[in-house]
Design an enzyme around this catalytic site. Structure first.
Site, mmCIF file in Angstrom:
data_model
loop_
_atom_site.group_PDB
_atom_site.id
_atom_site.type_symbol
_atom_site.label_atom_id
_atom_site.label_comp_id
_atom_site.label_asym_id
_atom_site.label_seq_id
_atom_site.Cartn_x
_atom_site.Cartn_y
_atom_site.Cartn_z
ATOM 1 N N ASN A 164 -10.033 0.166 -0.335
ATOM 2 C CA ASN A 164 -8.577 0.221 -0.290
ATOM 3 C C ASN A 164 -8.030 -0.367 -1.587
ATOM 4 O O ASN A 164 -8.105 -1.568 -1.810
ATOM 5 C CB ASN A 164 -8.075 -0.577 0.925
ATOM 6 C CG ASN A 164 -6.565 -0.539 1.077
ATOM 7 O OD1 ASN A 164 -5.843 -0.145 0.170
ATOM 8 N ND2 ASN A 164 -6.084 -0.963 2.240
ATOM 9 N N HIS A 181 -3.178 7.603 1.845
ATOM 10 C CA HIS A 181 -3.594 6.273 1.388
ATOM 11 C C HIS A 181 -4.991 6.018 1.942
ATOM 12 O O HIS A 181 -5.263 6.244 3.122
ATOM 13 C CB HIS A 181 -2.607 5.228 1.898
ATOM 14 C CG HIS A 181 -3.075 3.818 1.742
ATOM 15 N ND1 HIS A 181 -3.593 3.343 0.560
ATOM 16 C CD2 HIS A 181 -3.126 2.790 2.627
ATOM 17 C CE1 HIS A 181 -3.939 2.075 0.724
ATOM 18 N NE2 HIS A 181 -3.669 1.714 1.970
ATOM 19 N N CYS A 187 0.816 -1.221 0.000
ATOM 20 C CA CYS A 187 0.000 0.000 0.000
ATOM 21 C C CYS A 187 0.849 1.270 0.000
ATOM 22 O O CYS A 187 0.365 2.342 -0.373
ATOM 23 C CB CYS A 187 -0.958 0.011 1.193
ATOM 24 S SG CYS A 187 -2.177 -1.322 1.125
#
Length: 323
Positions: free
Chosen positions: A280, A250, A114
């Site tokens: 996500n 993020h 990520c």
């Protein structure tokens, strides 16, 4: 005069299939409200069966090139952040290079889960500052729907597919924090935390595997580490959180986003939030949010942006840039 890596174009792509939370109620012991209150996620996009990560990345790259008014021939390098490349090799970046008809320069993938886009941006910046490239296409693209355990309600409802891209170009600046472009970067990793977020398979272990996460533990590390890296990067640029126009974090969980903003002393109306629509999307989430933020009219030229991310590894970092 100082060399700077300036964003001259941005774009994104989301697969056509939209999956609302209610779709999971049919197969899992979960509810729309449960997912929404714990993560802030309302829906996400899943790639079609015949759609790969490099396909998503190519669409986003074309959108970014169009936004920049450039063609593939103007690009010297492609840096693509992904954990879900089409094949073991070659890199998804070289596939995008071929799809764009780019026959010069070089292309490679970056794998920091990520945090991948922050790592890719930092590497692209280094390529430009060292004179190895004048224009770099930086992409984040993922098909996390391919590595979900659809029986694990704690993880499979959180992730989505998508891609975002931006074009970085070498430009001269005055060497001050008023310059457009990347002003500072800050990267970290600590491999001792592998078991908090990982995929239980891979080439060397001869299986594809599924994503496994200790959500509470990741949350505990996230707010503290994201705040620290953002503040370090700002300090390196000679700035502080009061100078920030936008945090573009993020997009993993609304509570992490809120917690980080609060610790940095910034209200949520200074944060670009897309997690409700995308879930996500791992390395794709920051470039997606940058592109959507610009599209919404939030991000404007001259705005000071802090972008930060944490992912499996653990790996985390931040970039301060003036749009």
């Amino acid at each position: 005069m100082a060399g700077r890596s300036v964003v001259v174009g941005v774009g994104h792509y989301l697969p056509k299939r939209v999956v609302p939370n209610s779709e999971f109620e049919k197969t899992l012991d979960t509810t729309d409200e449960w997912i929404r209150t714990r993560s802030g996620i309302e829906r996400r996009h899943f790639a079609a069966e015949d759609e790969t990560t490099s396909d998503l990345a190519t669409y986003a790259a074309k959108a970014a090139l169009q936004d920049a008014g450039l063609t593939a021939d103007d690009i010297d390098a492609i840096v693509l952040a992904t954990s879900t490349a089409d094949l073991t090799f070659p890199s998804a970046a070289t596939m995008v290079q071929a799809n764009l008809g780019m026959t010069r320069g070089f292309a490679f993938d970056v794998q920091a889960v990520c945090a991948g886009f922050v790592f890719a941006l930092s590497n692209a910046n280094a390529l430009i500052l060292s004179g190895q490239a004048k224009r770099v296409l930086v992409i984040g693209a993922e098909t996390f729907s391919r590595i979900m355990d659809w029986t694990d309600r704690s993880t499979c409802v959180l992730f989505g597919d998508g891609a975002g891209a931006l074009v970085l170009e070498a430009q001269d600046g005055a060497g001050t924090s008023d310059d457009r472009g990347i002003l500072s970067t800050d990267l970290h990793s600590d491999g001792r935390y592998k078991d908090l977020l990982y995929v239980d398979g891979g080439v060397s272990t001869q299986s594809t595997g599924h994503l496994r996460m200790q959500g509470n533990q990741v949350f505990r590390h996230a707010v503290e580490k994201l705040t620290a890296t953002a503040e370090t990067a700002l300090e390196r640029a000679g700035l502080n959180s009061q100078d920030v126009d936008w945090i573009v974090p993020h997009q993993a969980n609304i509570r992490i986003i809120q917690g980080t903003a609060k610790k940095m002393g910034l209200p949520m109306d200074h944060v670009v939030v897309t997690v409700q629509d995308h879930g996500n999307t791992s390395a794709a989430s920051i470039p997606l949010a940058l592109s959507v933020g610009k599209e919404r009219g939030q991000i404007k030229q001259g705005d000071l942006i802090v972008t930060e991310a944490i992912g499996g590894g653990l790996a985390w970092g931040s970039v301060v840039l003036r749009w």
